[in-house]
Scaffold this active site. Structure first.
Site, PDB file in Angstrom:
ATOM      1  CE1 TYR A   4      43.451  41.223  36.148  1.00 54.74           C
ATOM      2  CE2 TYR A   4      43.808  42.258  38.280  1.00 54.74           C
ATOM      3  CZ  TYR A   4      44.074  42.174  36.926  1.00 54.74           C
ATOM      4  OH  TYR A   4      44.967  43.035  36.363  1.00 54.74           O
ATOM      5  CG  ASP A   9      36.384  41.451  42.364  1.00 62.05           C
ATOM      6  OD1 ASP A   9      35.498  42.064  41.737  1.00 62.05           O
ATOM      7  OD2 ASP A   9      37.592  41.520  42.071  1.00 62.05           O
ATOM      8  CE  LYS A  17      39.000  45.975  34.178  1.00 68.74           C
ATOM      9  NZ  LYS A  17      39.600  45.607  35.409  1.00 68.74           N
TER      10      LYS A  17
HETATM   11  N1  PLP Z   1      38.956  42.429  40.033  1.00 66.66           N
HETATM   12  C1  PLP Z   1      38.649  41.918  38.834  1.00 66.66           C
HETATM   13  C2  PLP Z   1      37.607  40.848  38.742  1.00 66.66           C
HETATM   14  C3  PLP Z   1      39.302  42.365  37.681  1.00 66.66           C
HETATM   15  O1  PLP Z   1      38.987  41.828  36.486  1.00 66.66           O
HETATM   16  C4  PLP Z   1      40.309  43.368  37.810  1.00 66.66           C
HETATM   17  C5  PLP Z   1      41.030  43.866  36.629  1.00 66.66           C
HETATM   18  O2  PLP Z   1      40.927  43.337  35.539  1.00 66.66           O
HETATM   19  C6  PLP Z   1      40.601  43.871  39.081  1.00 66.66           C
HETATM   20  C7  PLP Z   1      39.905  43.395  40.171  1.00 66.66           C
HETATM   21  C8  PLP Z   1      41.656  44.934  39.264  1.00 66.66           C
HETATM   22  O3  PLP Z   1      41.150  46.159  38.874  1.00 66.66           O
HETATM   23  P1  PLP Z   1      42.044  47.390  38.316  1.00 66.66           P
HETATM   24  O4  PLP Z   1      42.577  46.967  36.997  1.00 66.66           O
HETATM   25  O5  PLP Z   1      41.044  48.511  38.250  1.00 66.66           O
HETATM   26  O6  PLP Z   1      43.114  47.634  39.318  1.00 66.66           O
END
Ligand code: PLP
Length: 396
Positions: free
Chosen positions: A110, A185, A210
């Protein structure tokens, strides 16, 4: 009692011990602080002689319940909730490292995680060493990057936004050989589709924003692992840096979680159907979905996932210009970042979620300029497909 199926644990999982009113749904404990019975009670809570709640940054019954539930669903001993997915990534990384240390991460991540790893942690003299799993010999490359100052390995699978599938057992074995933890993740899969701890990972983290929340109405994060590691993150990072989750958001995630199995089945089944149909559209140059037999990670995804999830990436003939025409041409799909919501969302990683990558970094991570990312929602599959088709048909 007989071990419950995961679908039942998703609905039930854990029960609140804190209520006396027999609610079916636990209440939201919106309080910053908690009363002590007397001075000794307060002192005992602070010294650890008694257990109980002191102050919501340190612990809160609603947040506690969510932490217990995600620990059950991921098969971990303990969990900690954070203010966002990024707070979870930062909490894990900063707890495990000190200035001068390094860690090895897969390069397809990400965009926010990539920015934290490549710039913000670097400012603190904590260095990410990126490995492209797309190059042959990636195992050798991981091994070569690990040295005495390497504190953890980090992957995201399926990876955002390319849907690359990273081999969890391979990275876990490598981490074990070097006696360092592997962090995964699991945002794109959710524990319903993939359980990294059972495959040898040490910490699993989520953007709960998500699929776990599932309704696009909150920001939150979760980390699951051993009591020892989660205790360390809670004590050294959460209590002192303070990026905790609001009890209201924890309650929303608890509510969203109850339909996780139903939603993930529907997201996955619709995404597979759409990926197959997009493949045969004359305007579509390539479709990246781990459920397609043509996807390079298909057999690995079959081994490590229950189904293939709700995320698709695809490229349109005519590159960025044609891709923009598709994004401007849809009427049901919503042009927005984020994912895992009831509504189908469409976006352009190179100019949006992954704009922080330089063009050469994007190339290494496999993010082409024309790539479009689709978070398949819960609408009827024919309506989503019909909308995409009419937008694709009108590309000049
Ligand atoms: N990890 C992944 C795979 C993501 O897609 C995202 C956000 O799009 C995050 C972490 C970060 O999460 P947040 O937007 O809740 O801070």
């Amino acid at each position: 009692m007989k071990k419950l199926t995961q679908e039942t644990e998703i609905v039930h999982g854990v029960h609140s011990d804190h209520v006396t009113s027999f609610d079916l749904v636990p209440p939201i404990h919106m309080t910053s602080t908690f009363k002590f019975k007397d001075a000794d009670h307060g002192a005992d809570l602070f010294s650890g002689k008694s257990t109980g709640y002191i102050y919501t940054r340190i612990g809160n019954p609603t947040v506690d319940l969510l932490e217990k539930k995600i620990a059950v669903l991921e098969g971990g001993e303990s969990a900690v909730a954070t203010a966002s997915g990024m707070a979870a990534v930062a909490a894990a990384a900063l707890t495990l490292t000190a200035p001068g240390d390094n860690f090895v991460a897969c390069s397809t991540l990400y965009g926010g995680t990539f920015a934290l790893f490549s710039s913000d942690l670097a400012r603190l003299n904590i260095h990410a060493r990126f490995v492209s799993h797309r190059r042959s010999g990636s195992l050798k490359e991981i091994e070569e990057k690990i040295d005495g100052d390497t504190r953890f390995l980090y992957i995201e699978t399926p990876a955002n936004p390319t849907l690359d599938i990273i081999d969890i057992p391979l990275w876990a074995d490598t981490a074990r050989r070097h006696d360092i933890p592997l962090i995964v993740d699991n945002t794109f899969a959710s524990p319903y589709l993939q359980r990294p701890l059972a495959m040898g990972a040490d910490l699993v983290l989520h953007s709960a924003t998500k699929y776990l929340g599932g309704h696009g109405d909150l920001i939150g994060g979760l980390i699951v692992g051993s009591k020892r590691m989660i205790g360390q993150i809670r004590e050294s990072h959460m209590n002192h840096f303070g990026p905790v989750m609001s009890p209201f958001n924890a309650w929303l995630i608890l509510r969203g979680l109850k339909t996780l199995a139903l939603r993930m089945d529907r997201h996955s089944d619709t995404a597979l159907m759409i990926a197959e149909r997009l493949l045969s559209h004359p305007r579509v140059a390539a479709v990246f979905y781990p459920g397609l037999a043509s996807h390079p990670g298909h057999s690995l995804a079959r081994r490590q996932m229950k189904k293939f999830g709700g995320m698709i990436a695809f490229e349109v003939h005519g590159g960025v210009v044609a891709g923009k025409a598709v994004m401007n041409g849809v009427t049901l799909c919503t042009l927005a970042v984020s994912l895992g919501d009831c509504e189908t969302l469409i976006q352009h990683p190179a100019s949006m979620t992954h704009a922080v990558y330089s063009p050469s970094e994007r190339k290494l991570a496999g993010i082409s300029d024309g790539l479009i990312r689709l978070s398949v929602g819960l609408e009827h599959p024919d309506d989503i497909l019909g909308d995409l088709r009419q937008a694709l048909d009108r590309v000049p």
